[in-house]
Scaffold this motif. Structure first.
Motif, PDB file in Angstrom:
ATOM      1  N   LYS A  23       0.834  -1.212   0.000  1.00 14.73           N
ATOM      2  CA  LYS A  23       0.000   0.000   0.000  1.00 14.73           C
ATOM      3  C   LYS A  23       0.866   1.257   0.000  1.00 14.73           C
ATOM      4  N   ALA A  24       1.937   1.228   0.772  1.00 13.36           N
ATOM      5  CA  ALA A  24       2.833   2.394   0.807  1.00 13.36           C
ATOM      6  C   ALA A  24       3.466   2.634  -0.558  1.00 13.36           C
ATOM      7  N   ALA A  25       3.859   1.558  -1.214  1.00 16.87           N
ATOM      8  CA  ALA A  25       4.454   1.682  -2.546  1.00 16.87           C
ATOM      9  C   ALA A  25       3.432   2.237  -3.534  1.00 16.87           C
ATOM     10  N   TYR A  26       2.193   1.764  -3.447  1.00 23.06           N
ATOM     11  CA  TYR A  26       1.151   2.267  -4.340  1.00 23.06           C
ATOM     12  C   TYR A  26       0.933   3.764  -4.133  1.00 23.06           C
ATOM     13  N   LYS A  27       0.816   4.175  -2.876  1.00 23.33           N
ATOM     14  CA  LYS A  27       0.559   5.591  -2.582  1.00 23.33           C
ATOM     15  C   LYS A  27       1.693   6.473  -3.101  1.00 23.33           C
ATOM     16  N   ALA A  28       2.911   6.015  -2.931  1.00 15.96           N
ATOM     17  CA  ALA A  28       4.054   6.806  -3.406  1.00 15.96           C
ATOM     18  C   ALA A  28       4.051   6.913  -4.929  1.00 15.96           C
ATOM     19  N   THR A  29       3.771   5.799  -5.601  1.00 11.84           N
ATOM     20  CA  THR A  29       3.738   5.794  -7.066  1.00 11.84           C
ATOM     21  C   THR A  29       2.606   6.675  -7.577  1.00 11.84           C
ATOM     22  N   PHE A  30       1.449   6.579  -6.949  1.00 12.12           N
ATOM     23  CA  PHE A  30       0.298   7.375  -7.379  1.00 12.12           C
ATOM     24  C   PHE A  30       0.572   8.873  -7.194  1.00 12.12           C
ATOM     25  N   THR A  31       1.161   9.218  -6.041  1.00 13.22           N
ATOM     26  CA  THR A  31       1.480  10.624  -5.771  1.00 13.22           C
ATOM     27  C   THR A  31       2.459  11.162  -6.817  1.00 13.22           C
ATOM     28  N   LYS A  32       3.472  10.360  -7.153  1.00 12.31           N
ATOM     29  CA  LYS A  32       4.440  10.772  -8.171  1.00 12.31           C
ATOM     30  C   LYS A  32       3.781  10.906  -9.525  1.00 12.31           C
ATOM     31  N   LYS A  33       2.866   9.989  -9.844  1.00 12.44           N
ATOM     32  CA  LYS A  33       2.199  10.013 -11.135  1.00 12.44           C
ATOM     33  C   LYS A  33       1.297  11.246 -11.256  1.00 12.44           C
ATOM     34  N   ILE A  34       0.665  11.644 -10.162  1.00  8.89           N
ATOM     35  CA  ILE A  34      -0.149  12.862 -10.153  1.00  8.89           C
ATOM     36  C   ILE A  34       0.700  14.060 -10.554  1.00  8.89           C
ATOM     37  N   GLU A  35       1.880  14.139 -10.004  1.00 10.72           N
ATOM     38  CA  GLU A  35       2.780  15.259 -10.325  1.00 10.72           C
ATOM     39  C   GLU A  35       3.158  15.239 -11.803  1.00 10.72           C
ATOM     40  N   GLU A  36       3.364  14.034 -12.352  1.00  6.13           N
ATOM     41  CA  GLU A  36       3.773  13.926 -13.754  1.00  6.13           C
ATOM     42  C   GLU A  36       2.652  14.356 -14.705  1.00  6.13           C
TER      43      GLU A  36
ATOM     44  N   GLU B 116      -9.333  -3.935  -4.784  1.00  9.90           N
ATOM     45  CA  GLU B 116      -9.466  -3.744  -3.330  1.00  9.90           C
ATOM     46  C   GLU B 116      -8.325  -2.887  -2.795  1.00  9.90           C
ATOM     47  N   LEU B 117      -7.119  -3.119  -3.300  1.00 17.48           N
ATOM     48  CA  LEU B 117      -5.961  -2.329  -2.891  1.00 17.48           C
ATOM     49  C   LEU B 117      -6.157  -0.856  -3.233  1.00 17.48           C
ATOM     50  N   VAL B 118      -6.605  -0.573  -4.459  1.00 20.64           N
ATOM     51  CA  VAL B 118      -6.794   0.808  -4.896  1.00 20.64           C
ATOM     52  C   VAL B 118      -7.897   1.478  -4.089  1.00 20.64           C
ATOM     53  N   GLN B 119      -8.967   0.755  -3.800  1.00 21.83           N
ATOM     54  CA  GLN B 119     -10.050   1.320  -2.993  1.00 21.83           C
ATOM     55  C   GLN B 119      -9.548   1.689  -1.603  1.00 21.83           C
ATOM     56  N   GLU B 120      -8.830   0.783  -0.973  1.00 19.21           N
ATOM     57  CA  GLU B 120      -8.324   1.040   0.379  1.00 19.21           C
ATOM     58  C   GLU B 120      -7.372   2.225   0.390  1.00 19.21           C
ATOM     59  N   CYS B 121      -6.439   2.243  -0.537  1.00 14.69           N
ATOM     60  CA  CYS B 121      -5.454   3.330  -0.579  1.00 14.69           C
ATOM     61  C   CYS B 121      -6.121   4.668  -0.874  1.00 14.69           C
ATOM     62  N   SER B 122      -7.105   4.650  -1.768  1.00 10.82           N
ATOM     63  CA  SER B 122      -7.810   5.897  -2.083  1.00 10.82           C
ATOM     64  C   SER B 122      -8.484   6.453  -0.841  1.00 10.82           C
TER      65      SER B 122
ATOM     66  N   LEU C   2     -10.121  15.833 -10.006  1.00 12.54           N
ATOM     67  CA  LEU C   2     -10.565  14.447 -10.167  1.00 12.54           C
ATOM     68  C   LEU C   2     -10.120  13.888 -11.511  1.00 12.54           C
ATOM     69  N   LEU C   3     -10.175  14.717 -12.560  1.00  8.89           N
ATOM     70  CA  LEU C   3      -9.763  14.257 -13.880  1.00  8.89           C
ATOM     71  C   LEU C   3      -8.292  13.864 -13.879  1.00  8.89           C
ATOM     72  N   LYS C   4      -7.456  14.661 -13.224  1.00  7.97           N
ATOM     73  CA  LYS C   4      -6.033  14.342 -13.164  1.00  7.97           C
ATOM     74  C   LYS C   4      -5.773  13.098 -12.310  1.00  7.97           C
ATOM     75  N   GLN C   5      -6.565  12.915 -11.282  1.00 11.19           N
ATOM     76  CA  GLN C   5      -6.442  11.692 -10.486  1.00 11.19           C
ATOM     77  C   GLN C   5      -6.782  10.464 -11.336  1.00 11.19           C
ATOM     78  N   TYR C   6      -7.833  10.602 -12.120  1.00 12.60           N
ATOM     79  CA  TYR C   6      -8.222   9.506 -13.025  1.00 12.60           C
ATOM     80  C   TYR C   6      -7.118   9.237 -14.044  1.00 12.60           C
ATOM     81  N   GLN C   7      -6.564  10.289 -14.636  1.00 13.04           N
ATOM     82  CA  GLN C   7      -5.525  10.114 -15.650  1.00 13.04           C
ATOM     83  C   GLN C   7      -4.268   9.492 -15.051  1.00 13.04           C
TER      84      GLN C   7
END
Length: 808
Positions: A10-23, A92-98, A34-39
């Motif tokens: 979960k920690a790895a997912y959150k870090a990757t998602f946060t980095k991807k948001i910035e990209e 399930e992982l994505v739901q929990e982390c979100s 929300l659109l950028k979160q989806y992308q």
């Protein structure tokens, strides 16, 4: 895994998602829309899938696997994000982390547009078949058109359907990859001349108009496996997008004219073909994706086959979905002869062995035909090949059936100055199948009986199926959880295991849980209707639902007239003993289909009358849900108590909505038409409510006459009252449905609405009595879920593999 390992993931997912948001946004997570979160999530999904995609293609080439290519004018794939996450096993992982990151998972998913790539059952079936093929590890791919605006977005304004452009690509589409290096030149118009080159008669196409077909590939990820197949969609583009000399000379419109004409080919699904220009555009579309798809299949095959066409039909199956891609036969012949240098006999042998054809209709207006002059002008070489296919076919017929020349002529591909596409598809294919037992029987004995006499071994039957992953596991998660808790999770790979639910058929505790799931789904749909239709409905009422394309043979009119009759009964007796009923309709009418639009207008007028009458005490409500699509369907199917499948018997090929409703526990109210017959066989007569004329009775009336709708009208006061209300102002000041009234009486009710009305009313009365006995009703509903395994598209694909494709 243990809790520590899960926390690390979960920690790895959150870090990757946060980095991807910035990209993707240039902002931190807190400021991302929300659109950028989806992308950002979409990019992460694609990164996970594309490596499996490449491995799948490499494996197919290494194993020299036989591959199936579905050619279809429609692919109604629906939103893909949730399916991808589920198939990857990370939802399930994505739901929990979100949730832990303070993000709204459902709102993120809602940013995805429904791809505008289909209209109804034809396109949704293809999407289900792609899903099942990948889930079963079978090499099967799609080939269609990337419509920029789809069919249309339906709005209901003042009770009428209004069509506006469905700009589903306005924010881009993150699940496609554009491959311009695999583009294909499509040639229209021009002249054909022949040359003798090295002793071979060679045909050369000159002075043609060229269009570029550019492929966009979408990965079709298998469920919890490593298989990723492809859906290839072709976009039309000009060779030269901008005519600078014309622009500099002040001819500004001419400078972009060719671009507009080219792009029109892939702008919308089903352009109105009531006029010449619309027909021409439809024919352009059909050749466009056929030509592009065939070309790339051959290029890819030769690349992996030492630049040889040897064994093509042993390794390639070109499966055409209805008549729209029927030009696959002559186009494959053209490439084999004109580009690969093969002779007619060898090319024809390869073509027939490679081609298979699924027919989806018995309606004459749906069996496509094109004017000879249009075909000859637009596709001169293709028409030449069709002429030769037909000449040889008729010669064979005259040799085999020398004393039946009139019958032989009736089978001609070219007759009455038209090219008949179903005939072309049958002659060009080694396999022809219907999509339900009754439909296949009608094809053999009526619609294509002449061809069946010539090619009896080519005809098969494969009943349609639907994806349980899309229409049960993903769209009805509460029911999925209840099933898992009851019989274990293994049914997700074998839907026949749902029969284990019959062990709970008399369990009151299971009944209570099952009913709670259904009520929860009904509340969700009720909230949707309150938000988008401003109508408050009782979730405890019967949700009686008919959602499908609006067409006379599907008989939304029969349903609407019965609602009006029920309204009259309540007005006469406000204390009528009946379960509260909510009638729900949805579906689109073709833009040029006046009668279907009048039916929508009638339904909305009845809704206005019923919903605003306080004397009914909310015993009756009517709702028309606008813009029916896959995402809306996923809310509707789990909430249904009644599945209306009331087509005129013998007219519906199969239906797939009936299967989706059944899979979610709805009771079928239907005629013995299409797959309703197989539903009856699966659940037994005590778990379905059937009524109406049989297909044989309908056929007898249509062939020999004997039905007079005016006789029904004159003998039934209920029908007299309802029909008079269509034209006497009951449904609103200035509103008259004279065209519908005339179709039923003046034009003798071509789809037997009045003939079946009494039986339908009795069946609806039976539904009311059954629903008011909760124990019986819940038992019926559980039985439908338990016996729905046969309608999984996994079973359909297995049938195709065993009977037709024979993939080793």
């Amino acid at each position: 895994m243990n809790s520590s390992e899960r926390e690390n993931i979960k920690a790895a997912y959150k870090a990757t998602f946060t980095k991807k948001i910035e990209e993707v946004s240039g902002n931190c997570l807190a400021d991302a829309s929300l659109l950028k979160q989806y992308q950002a999530l979409a990019e992460m999904v694609m990164e996970s899938i594309t490596s499996q995609w490449a491995k799948t293609n490499t494996l197919y080439n290494k194993n020299e696997s036989k591959q199936v290519y579905f050619f279809s004018i429609e692919f109604l794939i629906g939103r893909l994000m949730k399916s991808y996450l589920s198939n990857l096993g990370v939802e399930e992982l994505v739901q929990e982390c979100s949730a832990e990151m303070g993000l709204d998972y459902e709102a993120i998913l809602a940013q995805e547009s429904d791809p505008g790539l289909g209209n109804g059952g034809l396109g949704r079936l293809m999407a289900c078949y792609l899903d099942s093929s990948s889930a079963m590890g079978m090499p099967a791919h799609g080939n269609g058109i990337r419509y920029k605006y789809g069919l249309f977005e339906q709005r209901i304004i003042n009770g009428e359907q209004i069509e506006v452009a469905d700009n589903w690509l306005k924010n881009g589409y993150p699940f496609e990859i554009r491959n311009p290096d695999k583009s294909v030149i499509i040639k229209y118009y021009g002249q054909i001349h022949s040359e003798n080159i090295n002793g071979n008669l060679t045909f050369v196409h000159e002075n043609y108009e060229a269009i570029m077909a550019v492929p966009y590939d979408i990965p079709i990820k298998g469920y919890r496996n490593e298989t990723v197949n492809s859906l290839r969609l072709w976009s039309a583009e000009p060779l030269e997008a901008f005519d600078l000399p014309s622009f500099n000379q002040g001819h500004f419109l001419n400078a972009v004219r060719h671009k507009s004409e080219a792009e029109a080919i892939s702008q919308i699904l089903y352009p109105n073909d009531n006029g010449f220009d619309g027909k021409l555009l439809r024919l352009k579309q059909e050749y466009f994706f056929v030509c592009a798809g065939i070309k790339r299949i051959i290029v890819d095959f030769k690349r992996s086959n030492n630049n040889s066409m040897d064994g093509f039909s042993d390794k390639i199956c070109i499966h055409i979905n209805d008549t729209h891609p029927a030009l696959c036969g002559p186009e494959l012949m053209r490439v084999l002869m004109d580009e690969e240098g093969l002779g007619w006999e060898e090319s024809w042998k390869i073509t027939v062995a490679a081609m298979s054809f699924t027919n989806h209709t018995v309606l004459p207006e749906a069996l496509e035909k094109w004017p000879v002059d249009m075909m000859k002008d637009l596709l001169p070489r293709i028409y030449m090949i069709i002429e030769e296919i037909n000449r040889r076919f008729l010669l064979d017929l005259d040799n085999e059936f020398p004393h039946d020349l009139d019958r032989n002529h009736s089978l001609s591909i070219i007759r009455d100055n038209y090219v008949h596409m179903a005939s072309l598809a049958i002659v060009s294919s080694h396999s022809i199948n219907g999509v339900a037992t009754l439909h296949s029987k009608i094809l053999r004995e009526e619609t294509f009986n002449g061809f069946y006499q010539v090619f009896p071994k080519r005809f098969y039957s494969v009943t349609n199926g639907v994806s349980p992953r899309r229409f049960l596991m993903n769209s009805n998660p509460e029911l999925k959880t209840l099933i898992n808790d009851s019989i274990g999770p293994d049914w997700d790979h074998n839907l026949f295991d749902l029969k284990k639910l019959l062990n709970y058929i008399n369990d009151p505790v299971f009944y209570q849980k099952f009913d709670a799931v259904k009520l929860s789904n009904k509340v969700r749909l009720a909230n949707y209707m309150a938000r988008y239709n401003n109508v408050t409905v009782d979730p405890n009422s019967i949700f009686d639902i008919q959602v499908k394309r609006i067409h006379e043979y599907k008989r939304q009119l029969l349903n609407a007239l019965h609602v009006l009759y029920l309204y009259n009964r309540l007005k006469e007796n406000p204390n009528l003993e009946m379960a509260p009923r909510t009638f729900i309709f949805a579906g689109k009418a073709a833009p040029g289909y006046y009668y279907a639009k009048e039916v929508i207008k009638l339904i909305t007028a009845i809704a206005e009358l019923v919903n605003n009458d306080p004397s009914l005490h909310d015993k009756l409500k009517v709702v028309f849900l606008a813009n029916f699509n896959v995402s809306l369907a996923e809310i509707i199917y789990p909430a249904a108590n009644i599945s209306e499948q009331i087509s005129t018997a013998g007219k519906e090929a199969s239906g797939t909505g009936n299967m989706k409703f059944m899979m979610n526990g709805a009771i079928t109210l239907g005629t013995m038409d299409g797959a309703n017959i197989e539903i009856l066989d699966a659940v037994g007569p005590s778990n379905i409510v059937s009524f109406g004329l049989s297909a044989d009775e309908v056929h007898h009336y249509q062939k020999y006459g004997g039905y007079r709708s005016i006789d029904i009208f004159e003998q039934d006061p209920r029908i007299q009252q309802v029909l008079h209300q269509l034209i006497d102002g009951t449904l609103g000041y200035g509103l008259s449905f004279q065209a519908i009234y005339d179709s039923l009486l003046l034009y003798n009710d071509g789809y037997f609405v009045l003939k079946d009305f009494n039986a339908y009313a009795d069946a609806q009365n039976q539904v009311d009595h059954l629903f008011r006995n909760p124990t019986i009703w819940t038992k019926m509903s559980i039985s439908n879920v338990a016996n729905s395994g046969i309608f999984s598209s996994d079973r359909s694909i297995a049938d195709y593999q065993r009977e037709i494709w024979k993939i080793i």
